[in-house]
Write a protein that holds these residues in place. Structure first.
Motif, short mmCIF file in Angstrom:
data_model
loop_
_atom_site.label_atom_id
_atom_site.label_comp_id
_atom_site.label_asym_id
_atom_site.label_seq_id
_atom_site.Cartn_x
_atom_site.Cartn_y
_atom_site.Cartn_z
N ILE A 93 0.84 -1.21 0.00
CA ILE A 93 0.00 0.00 0.00
C ILE A 93 0.87 1.25 0.00
CG2 ILE A 93 -1.62 1.36 1.40
CD1 ILE A 93 -2.87 -1.40 2.20
N GLY A 94 1.94 1.24 0.78
CA GLY A 94 2.86 2.37 0.80
C GLY A 94 3.46 2.63 -0.57
N PHE A 95 3.78 1.57 -1.28
CA PHE A 95 4.34 1.69 -2.62
C PHE A 95 3.32 2.27 -3.59
CE2 PHE A 95 5.22 -0.20 -6.82
CZ PHE A 95 6.51 0.29 -7.03
N VAL A 96 2.10 1.73 -3.58
CA VAL A 96 1.08 2.12 -4.55
C VAL A 96 0.43 3.46 -4.20
CG1 VAL A 96 -1.18 1.48 -5.52
CG2 VAL A 96 0.60 -0.26 -5.23
N VAL A 97 0.03 3.63 -2.95
CA VAL A 97 -0.76 4.80 -2.57
C VAL A 97 0.12 6.00 -2.20
CG1 VAL A 97 -2.46 5.69 -0.90
CG2 VAL A 97 -2.69 3.37 -1.81
N PHE A 98 1.18 5.74 -1.41
CA PHE A 98 1.98 6.84 -0.90
C PHE A 98 3.29 7.04 -1.66
CE2 PHE A 98 -0.56 5.34 2.79
CZ PHE A 98 -1.34 6.48 2.95
N ARG A 99 3.48 6.27 -2.74
CA ARG A 99 4.66 6.38 -3.60
C ARG A 99 5.98 6.17 -2.84
NH1 ARG A 99 1.06 5.84 -7.06
NH2 ARG A 99 0.27 7.57 -8.27
#
Length: 111
Positions: free
Chosen positions: A75-81
Motif C-alpha cells: 500500500i505504501g508503494f502504490v498509494v503513498f509512492r
C-alpha cells in the motif's frame, strides 16, 4: 474456510486499514483518518482475540504481523509512492515463505 481463518483475515485487513489511516492522519492532525486508526486497530485486536480461541498466540501473531507488513509495504508503494528496494522485497518474500511454512507444515497452527 474455518471460522478462525476468517477472523484472522479480517484482523489483518482491519489492521492494514488502521495503519494506512495512520499515515493519512498526518500525526493525528486530521480527524477522520485518526478515527479510522482507532476503530481499525480496535476491530483488529477484537478479531485477534476471537482467533486466539482456536490458534496459539505465537502463530496468530506471526501470521497477523507478517502479512500486515507485506500489505502495508504494498500500500505504501502504490498509494503513498514509497520506494521498496531489493533487500526489502527479499525480506518480505522470506516473511511470506515463513507464513507458508507455518500454515502448510506446522501442527501448531490450530489447537
Amino acid at each position: 474456510m474455518p471460522l478462525h481463518y476468517i477472523y484472522l483475515t479480517l484482523a489483518i485487513l482491519t489492521e492494514t486499514i488502521g495503519t494506512t489511516a495512520l499515515q493519512a492522519s498526518q500525526q493525528f492532525t486530521r480527524p477522520l483518518p485518526s478515527v479510522i486508526v482507532v476503530v481499525g486497530y480496535g476491530l483488529s485486536f477484537w478479531l485477534l482475540a476471537l482467533t486466539l480461541k482456536y490458534m496459539p498466540v505465537g502463530i496468530v501473531y506471526a501470521i497477523w504481523s507478517g502479512l500486515g507488513i507485506v500489505l502495508i509495504a504494498a500500500i505504501g508503494f502504490v498509494v503513498f509512492r514509497q520506494t521498496i528496494d531489493l533487500a526489502a522485497m527479499a525480506g518480505m518474500a522470506l516473511i511470506i515463505a515463513g507464513i507458508l511454512v507455518i500454515h502448510l507444515f506446522s501442527d501448531s497452527a490450530t489447537h
